[in-house]
Design a protein around this motif. Structure first.
Motif, PDB file in Angstrom:
ATOM      1  N   ALA A 179       8.507  -1.771  -3.241  1.00 23.24           N
ATOM      2  CA  ALA A 179       7.644  -2.213  -3.942  1.00 23.24           C
ATOM      3  C   ALA A 179       6.174  -1.286  -3.704  1.00 23.24           C
ATOM      4  O   ALA A 179       5.105  -0.803  -4.368  1.00 23.24           O
ATOM      5  CB  ALA A 179       7.389  -4.189  -4.348  1.00 23.24           C
ATOM      6  N   GLY A 180       5.880  -1.702  -2.310  1.00 24.60           N
ATOM      7  CA  GLY A 180       5.405  -0.933  -1.374  1.00 24.60           C
ATOM      8  C   GLY A 180       4.982   0.638  -1.548  1.00 24.60           C
ATOM      9  O   GLY A 180       4.030   1.463  -1.683  1.00 24.60           O
ATOM     10  N   ALA A 181       6.774   1.022  -1.925  1.00 21.24           N
ATOM     11  CA  ALA A 181       6.508   3.067  -1.749  1.00 21.24           C
ATOM     12  C   ALA A 181       5.931   2.772  -3.288  1.00 21.24           C
ATOM     13  O   ALA A 181       5.483   3.807  -3.449  1.00 21.24           O
ATOM     14  CB  ALA A 181       8.118   3.293  -1.956  1.00 21.24           C
ATOM     15  N   LEU A 182       5.716   2.550  -3.905  1.00 21.76           N
ATOM     16  CA  LEU A 182       5.594   2.366  -5.300  1.00 21.76           C
ATOM     17  C   LEU A 182       4.422   2.791  -5.892  1.00 21.76           C
ATOM     18  O   LEU A 182       4.016   3.845  -6.053  1.00 21.76           O
ATOM     19  CB  LEU A 182       7.052   1.777  -6.767  1.00 21.76           C
ATOM     20  N   LEU A 183       3.717   1.625  -4.909  1.00 22.25           N
ATOM     21  CA  LEU A 183       2.340   1.317  -4.880  1.00 22.25           C
ATOM     22  C   LEU A 183       1.278   2.190  -4.534  1.00 22.25           C
ATOM     23  O   LEU A 183       0.245   2.765  -4.759  1.00 22.25           O
ATOM     24  CB  LEU A 183       1.691   0.071  -4.952  1.00 22.25           C
ATOM     25  N   GLY A 184       2.540   2.408  -3.570  1.00 16.18           N
ATOM     26  CA  GLY A 184       1.786   3.385  -2.668  1.00 16.18           C
ATOM     27  C   GLY A 184       1.614   5.491  -2.903  1.00 16.18           C
ATOM     28  O   GLY A 184       0.575   5.869  -2.609  1.00 16.18           O
ATOM     29  N   TRP A 185       2.403   5.510  -3.425  1.00 16.29           N
ATOM     30  CA  TRP A 185       2.213   6.311  -4.604  1.00 16.29           C
ATOM     31  C   TRP A 185       0.997   7.386  -5.095  1.00 16.29           C
ATOM     32  O   TRP A 185       0.527   8.617  -5.142  1.00 16.29           O
ATOM     33  CB  TRP A 185       3.769   6.697  -5.104  1.00 16.29           C
ATOM     34  N   TYR A 186       1.148   6.093  -5.508  1.00 18.21           N
ATOM     35  CA  TYR A 186      -0.737   6.102  -6.371  1.00 18.21           C
ATOM     36  C   TYR A 186      -1.266   5.580  -5.612  1.00 18.21           C
ATOM     37  O   TYR A 186      -2.691   5.654  -5.899  1.00 18.21           O
ATOM     38  CB  TYR A 186      -0.403   4.596  -7.910  1.00 18.21           C
ATOM     39  N   GLY A 187      -1.659   5.504  -4.840  1.00 13.65           N
ATOM     40  CA  GLY A 187      -3.113   5.089  -3.694  1.00 13.65           C
ATOM     41  C   GLY A 187      -2.944   3.375  -3.363  1.00 13.65           C
ATOM     42  O   GLY A 187      -2.662   3.127  -3.478  1.00 13.65           O
ATOM     43  N   TRP A 188      -3.765   4.089  -1.752  1.00 15.02           N
ATOM     44  CA  TRP A 188      -3.415   2.975  -1.253  1.00 15.02           C
ATOM     45  C   TRP A 188      -4.205   1.982  -1.994  1.00 15.02           C
ATOM     46  O   TRP A 188      -3.821   0.748  -1.779  1.00 15.02           O
ATOM     47  CB  TRP A 188      -4.594   3.145   0.199  1.00 15.02           C
ATOM     48  N   PRO A 189      -5.553   2.373  -2.512  1.00 10.88           N
ATOM     49  CA  PRO A 189      -5.894   0.299  -3.247  1.00 10.88           C
ATOM     50  C   PRO A 189      -5.307  -0.027  -4.642  1.00 10.88           C
ATOM     51  O   PRO A 189      -5.105  -0.905  -4.610  1.00 10.88           O
ATOM     52  CB  PRO A 189      -7.468   1.209  -4.211  1.00 10.88           C
ATOM     53  N   VAL A 190      -4.568   0.376  -4.511  1.00 10.44           N
ATOM     54  CA  VAL A 190      -3.596   0.074  -5.717  1.00 10.44           C
ATOM     55  C   VAL A 190      -2.519  -0.816  -5.341  1.00 10.44           C
ATOM     56  O   VAL A 190      -2.140  -1.694  -5.264  1.00 10.44           O
ATOM     57  CB  VAL A 190      -2.207   1.361  -6.780  1.00 10.44           C
ATOM     58  N   LEU A 191      -1.838  -0.026  -4.256  1.00 10.83           N
ATOM     59  CA  LEU A 191      -1.397  -0.994  -2.877  1.00 10.83           C
ATOM     60  C   LEU A 191      -2.307  -2.175  -2.736  1.00 10.83           C
ATOM     61  O   LEU A 191      -1.358  -3.348  -3.274  1.00 10.83           O
ATOM     62  CB  LEU A 191      -0.579  -0.637  -1.518  1.00 10.83           C
ATOM     63  N   VAL A 192      -3.399  -2.187  -2.631  1.00  9.31           N
ATOM     64  CA  VAL A 192      -3.567  -3.333  -2.765  1.00  9.31           C
ATOM     65  C   VAL A 192      -4.451  -4.619  -3.524  1.00  9.31           C
ATOM     66  O   VAL A 192      -3.921  -5.303  -3.512  1.00  9.31           O
ATOM     67  CB  VAL A 192      -5.184  -3.275  -1.925  1.00  9.31           C
ATOM     68  N   PHE A 193      -4.087  -4.045  -4.679  1.00  6.67           N
ATOM     69  CA  PHE A 193      -4.753  -4.385  -5.912  1.00  6.67           C
ATOM     70  C   PHE A 193      -3.427  -5.390  -6.581  1.00  6.67           C
ATOM     71  O   PHE A 193      -3.313  -6.321  -7.142  1.00  6.67           O
ATOM     72  CB  PHE A 193      -4.668  -3.509  -7.154  1.00  6.67           C
ATOM     73  N   GLY A 194      -1.902  -4.440  -5.963  1.00  5.51           N
ATOM     74  CA  GLY A 194      -0.967  -5.183  -6.847  1.00  5.51           C
ATOM     75  C   GLY A 194      -0.502  -6.343  -5.735  1.00  5.51           C
ATOM     76  O   GLY A 194       0.048  -7.293  -6.117  1.00  5.51           O
ATOM     77  N   LEU A 195      -0.979  -6.510  -4.626  1.00  5.86           N
ATOM     78  CA  LEU A 195      -0.969  -7.885  -3.162  1.00  5.86           C
ATOM     79  C   LEU A 195      -1.556  -8.539  -3.479  1.00  5.86           C
ATOM     80  O   LEU A 195      -1.180  -9.742  -3.663  1.00  5.86           O
ATOM     81  CB  LEU A 195      -1.267  -6.738  -1.758  1.00  5.86           C
ATOM     82  N   ALA A 196      -2.877  -7.890  -4.614  1.00  6.07           N
ATOM     83  CA  ALA A 196      -3.407  -8.553  -4.414  1.00  6.07           C
ATOM     84  C   ALA A 196      -2.821  -9.855  -5.518  1.00  6.07           C
ATOM     85  O   ALA A 196      -3.390 -11.427  -5.794  1.00  6.07           O
ATOM     86  CB  ALA A 196      -4.943  -8.513  -4.835  1.00  6.07           C
ATOM     87  N   LEU A 197      -2.699  -8.983  -6.360  1.00  5.76           N
ATOM     88  CA  LEU A 197      -2.408  -9.275  -8.067  1.00  5.76           C
ATOM     89  C   LEU A 197      -1.345 -10.750  -7.710  1.00  5.76           C
ATOM     90  O   LEU A 197      -0.252 -11.622  -8.544  1.00  5.76           O
ATOM     91  CB  LEU A 197      -2.232  -8.381  -8.401  1.00  5.76           C
ATOM     92  N   ALA A 198      -0.427 -10.363  -6.361  1.00  2.00           N
ATOM     93  CA  ALA A 198       1.133 -10.953  -6.412  1.00  2.00           C
ATOM     94  C   ALA A 198       0.722 -12.651  -5.382  1.00  2.00           C
ATOM     95  O   ALA A 198       1.048 -13.175  -5.998  1.00  2.00           O
ATOM     96  CB  ALA A 198       1.787 -10.291  -5.837  1.00  2.00           C
ATOM     97  N   VAL A 199      -0.130 -12.651  -4.644  1.00  5.34           N
ATOM     98  CA  VAL A 199      -0.806 -13.260  -4.125  1.00  5.34           C
ATOM     99  C   VAL A 199      -1.493 -14.343  -5.207  1.00  5.34           C
ATOM    100  O   VAL A 199      -1.725 -15.544  -5.472  1.00  5.34           O
ATOM    101  CB  VAL A 199      -1.670 -13.423  -2.890  1.00  5.34           C
ATOM    102  N   THR A 200      -2.642 -13.931  -5.930  1.00  5.04           N
ATOM    103  CA  THR A 200      -3.074 -14.653  -6.592  1.00  5.04           C
ATOM    104  C   THR A 200      -2.104 -15.356  -7.850  1.00  5.04           C
ATOM    105  O   THR A 200      -2.468 -16.621  -7.931  1.00  5.04           O
ATOM    106  CB  THR A 200      -3.765 -14.231  -7.906  1.00  5.04           C
TER     107      THR A 200
END
Length: 239
Positions: A179-200
């Motif tokens: 999951a981190g690799a996929l999100l990281g491909w699109y950028g560090w902000p996308v990684l943070v956004f995806g993790l924030a969505l999961a936690v929320t």
């Protein structure tokens, strides 16, 4: 039509994976019906279980509920269809989603993310993103994706070592590699956004279950489905 036929072709394999691995942690993989012990084909490549996911002898349900795999796969296909990026990156998304469907169903059922599903998911994503880099995207997004997967996986694993049962499980850490690799491909902000969505999402669902008195404060919700949903939503919302 080609995508639909491809999806229908993988449904039996997904149903097999859920039925085989949806057992308590530490238990042997399921090879037959829990009710009568009759073999249901789970130890063979082509399972005898049909769409109803019931034992052909005693009709006990084995694995995911009827229609659950199909619904999850249809959602995954929708995410894939709306995800942007180069063809190689989208292929990596398709690969990860194919493994994410049984992973989400298994974790929701028994709080388990088996290595036989998490490792191929992460390895395939890493390799396919590497191919996308060689095809023209360049090394920068692939290196960022690799670093993002390792950082997210290590972060999840650290909570396990430091907090024990109150932290994320090691299965979550292995799921986070892909999951981190996929999100990281699109950028560090996308990684943070995806993790924030999961936690929320996990917090909202947890509070809802508490309000409905379906769980207690001491209960531990499986995080895998939320990480998968957060990743999928982040990919959908990324331009």
């Amino acid at each position: 039509m080609v995508r639909l036929l491809a999806a229908l072709a993988v449904v039996p394999a997904m149903r097999l994976a859920v039925a085989r691995y949806a057992v308590p942690p530490g238990s042997a993989d399921r090879a037959g019906c829990d009710g009568c012990g009759a073999p249901t084909g789970l130890d063979r490549p082509l399972p005898a279980l049909g769409p109803a996911a019931r034992c052909p002898v005693c009709r006990t349900r084995v694995g995911a509920a009827p229609g659950a795999v199909e619904l999850a796969l249809a959602t995954a296909m929708w995410v894939f269809a709306l995800t942007g990026g180069p063809a190689g990156a989208r292929l990596a998304v398709a690969w990860w989603l194919a493994w994410a469907v049984p992973l989400a169903l298994v974790d929701a059922a028994v709080h388990r993310l088996p290595d036989r599903l998490t490792y191929p998911a992460a390895a395939g994503v890493w390799a396919l993103l590497g191919m996308a880099a060689l095809a023209g995207a360049g090394p920068a997004p692939w290196l960022r994706a690799t670093a993002a997967g390792l950082v997210l996986g290590a972060g999840f694993a650290a909570t396990t070592l430091l907090l024990g049962r109150r932290g994320f499980g090691l299965g979550d850490a292995k799921l986070a590699l892909g999951a981190g690799a996929l999100l990281g491909w699109y950028g560090w902000p996308v990684l943070v956004f995806g993790l924030a969505l999961a936690v929320t999402l996990s917090a909202v669902v947890g509070l809802g279950l508490l309000a409905a008195r379906r769980v207690r404060w001491s209960s531990h919700l499986p995080f895998g489905p939320f990480l998968i949903l957060g990743t999928a939503l982040a990919l959908l919302l990324t331009p």
